[in-house]
Design a protein around this motif. Sequence first.
Motif, short mmCIF file in Angstrom:
data_model
loop_
_atom_site.label_atom_id
_atom_site.label_comp_id
_atom_site.label_asym_id
_atom_site.label_seq_id
_atom_site.Cartn_x
_atom_site.Cartn_y
_atom_site.Cartn_z
N HIS A 162 0.82 -1.22 0.00
CA HIS A 162 0.00 0.00 0.00
C HIS A 162 0.86 1.28 0.00
CE1 HIS A 162 -3.61 2.34 0.96
NE2 HIS A 162 -2.88 2.98 1.86
N LEU A 163 1.92 1.28 0.80
CA LEU A 163 2.74 2.50 0.88
C LEU A 163 3.52 2.76 -0.40
CD1 LEU A 163 4.08 2.52 4.55
CD2 LEU A 163 2.07 3.60 3.58
N GLU A 164 3.87 1.70 -1.11
CA GLU A 164 4.51 1.90 -2.42
C GLU A 164 3.53 2.59 -3.37
OE1 GLU A 164 5.81 -1.55 -4.78
OE2 GLU A 164 7.53 -0.32 -5.36
N PRO A 201 2.03 18.53 -12.96
CA PRO A 201 3.35 18.11 -13.40
C PRO A 201 3.85 16.93 -12.57
CG PRO A 201 3.55 20.08 -12.08
CD PRO A 201 2.08 19.82 -12.22
N ARG A 202 4.66 16.13 -13.20
CA ARG A 202 5.14 14.89 -12.60
C ARG A 202 6.52 15.12 -11.98
NH1 ARG A 202 4.68 9.21 -15.90
NH2 ARG A 202 6.25 8.21 -14.65
N PRO A 203 6.69 14.87 -10.69
CA PRO A 203 8.03 15.10 -10.12
C PRO A 203 9.04 14.09 -10.67
CG PRO A 203 6.60 14.03 -8.51
CD PRO A 203 5.74 14.34 -9.70
N GLU A 204 10.26 14.55 -10.83
CA GLU A 204 11.33 13.64 -11.27
C GLU A 204 11.89 12.92 -10.05
OE1 GLU A 204 13.89 14.79 -14.24
OE2 GLU A 204 11.98 15.22 -15.26
N PHE A 205 12.46 11.75 -10.25
CA PHE A 205 13.22 11.09 -9.19
C PHE A 205 14.57 11.81 -9.06
CE2 PHE A 205 10.84 7.20 -10.74
CZ PHE A 205 10.06 7.06 -9.62
N PRO A 206 15.18 11.89 -7.91
CA PRO A 206 14.65 11.47 -6.63
C PRO A 206 13.79 12.57 -6.03
CG PRO A 206 16.89 12.26 -6.34
CD PRO A 206 16.56 12.40 -7.81
N VAL A 228 12.53 8.83 -2.13
CA VAL A 228 12.17 7.95 -3.24
C VAL A 228 13.17 8.19 -4.37
CG1 VAL A 228 10.33 7.35 -4.86
CG2 VAL A 228 9.74 8.09 -2.56
N ASN A 229 14.03 7.21 -4.61
CA ASN A 229 15.09 7.39 -5.63
C ASN A 229 14.68 6.87 -6.99
OD1 ASN A 229 16.87 8.65 -3.91
ND2 ASN A 229 17.70 6.72 -3.17
N ALA A 230 13.86 5.83 -6.99
CA ALA A 230 13.39 5.20 -8.24
C ALA A 230 12.34 4.18 -7.82
CB ALA A 230 14.55 4.50 -8.94
N VAL A 231 11.72 3.53 -8.81
CA VAL A 231 10.75 2.48 -8.49
C VAL A 231 11.49 1.37 -7.72
CG1 VAL A 231 9.18 0.76 -9.45
CG2 VAL A 231 9.41 3.00 -10.54
N GLY A 232 10.97 1.02 -6.55
CA GLY A 232 11.60 -0.05 -5.75
C GLY A 232 12.79 0.43 -4.94
N LYS A 287 15.97 18.64 -3.51
CA LYS A 287 15.10 19.81 -3.35
C LYS A 287 13.74 19.64 -4.01
CE LYS A 287 18.37 23.51 -2.47
NZ LYS A 287 18.87 24.77 -2.96
N ARG A 288 13.22 18.44 -3.94
CA ARG A 288 11.87 18.19 -4.47
C ARG A 288 11.09 17.49 -3.38
NH1 ARG A 288 14.11 17.61 -9.46
NH2 ARG A 288 15.09 15.71 -8.77
N LEU A 289 9.98 18.13 -2.98
CA LEU A 289 9.17 17.56 -1.91
C LEU A 289 7.77 17.25 -2.44
CD1 LEU A 289 8.76 17.02 1.20
CD2 LEU A 289 7.98 19.38 1.37
N VAL A 290 7.31 16.04 -2.14
CA VAL A 290 5.97 15.64 -2.56
C VAL A 290 5.15 15.36 -1.31
CG1 VAL A 290 4.68 13.75 -3.60
CG2 VAL A 290 6.68 14.64 -4.77
#
Length: 356
Positions: free
Chosen positions: A111-113, A124-129, A145-149, A266-269
């Motif tokens: 669920h948290l993933e 707009p879609r945030p970029e990783f990380p 969150v660095n990438a999927v998984g 410097k990206r916060l979601v």
Amino acid sequence: MIILGFESSCDETGVALVCTQRGLLAHALHSQIDMHREYGGVVPELASRDHIRRVIPLTRQTLKQAGLSMEDVGAVAYTAGPGLAGALLVGASVAQSIAWAQQLPAIPIHHLEGHLLSPLLAQPRPEFPFVALLVSGGHTQLMQVNAVGQYSLLGETLDDAAGEAFDKSAKLMGLGYPGGPALSKLAEQGDAALHELPRPMLHSGDLDFSFSGLKTAVLTRVRALEREHGALSKQHLADLAAATEAAIVDVLAAKSLKAVKQSGVKRLVVAGGVGANRHLRERLTHAMQRLGGEVYFPPLEFCTDNGAMIAFAAAQRVNAGLVDLRDPSHAFTIRPRWNLEEVCVQDSCVDLATDG
Ligand code: KG4
Ligand code: ZN
């Protein structure tokens, strides 16, 4: 490939269709808030029964909305945990039954993933990380969150979640359920400076939170006001609501900024129902502007529990090569408590003890 996804971990039944190439095709949601309201909180047994009632009609609705049939579906995903055991079982057994009947692979999702990847559903879609502040009725966590998984837990609540602090304080003030929106609406007319409430763990030096003491402080203030004035006036309640909101927002904002500074990302979601809070949004927007960073508040339909984030997380895992689609087994288990660490790419995440 088209993935049919189910979410049923708590009090929302969500169904969605996501294409691994084209993204979200359709989704449908039923919230049980009205049903649980009269009990002042989620009643697990009622939640499970309602998921049973809703899940098939919502599936039909989602397929119709996308103009697709079951024959177009290539895999079925579902929330396997963490969450309420009975509620999880509904989504898991429906998903696995469909997968078995249609001879499709089934993909259990954490669920948290789902929450962590849900910002990618919006524009707009945030970029990783990015750093994610996950604030709902059940979770309060800061993650990188660095990438999927690839997720690292930076900090989390040691007791109550932020939404729980809103809800419990609102209950003490007689504001009904869920209390967060009611409390923050009332707070607009109040003066936060009239009550000094604690900012738990504000200076703890780490990125953890603690909110359980706040409700005791609110209760003490309610009792003191009752002793002094008899019944509480609307203005008393508004002042106390404003002070409660200020205390929660101060801590959430301070720790989020600390996480951003510490990680150098410097990206916060912001995800989860508390992300709807106007004060929290304003505070984080200004602070991130000052830092020269970006803050993302995905639309609320993707912040709160939904099926889209589950089908989407499954699609992202498929695209990243993290799912074995040849697994013919439809034996399944649900995980009411489940460490996110277990779904991370090996060695990519650290220290991820989480539960529902
Ligand atoms: O993510 P969510 O819909 O459900 C889960 O807990 O999974 O979050 C619900 C939480 C509740 O605690 C609710 O009171 C809180 O989000 N909430 C708010 C606001 N809107 C919802 N809290 C503060 N201010 C709001 N505007
Ligand atoms: Zn959730």
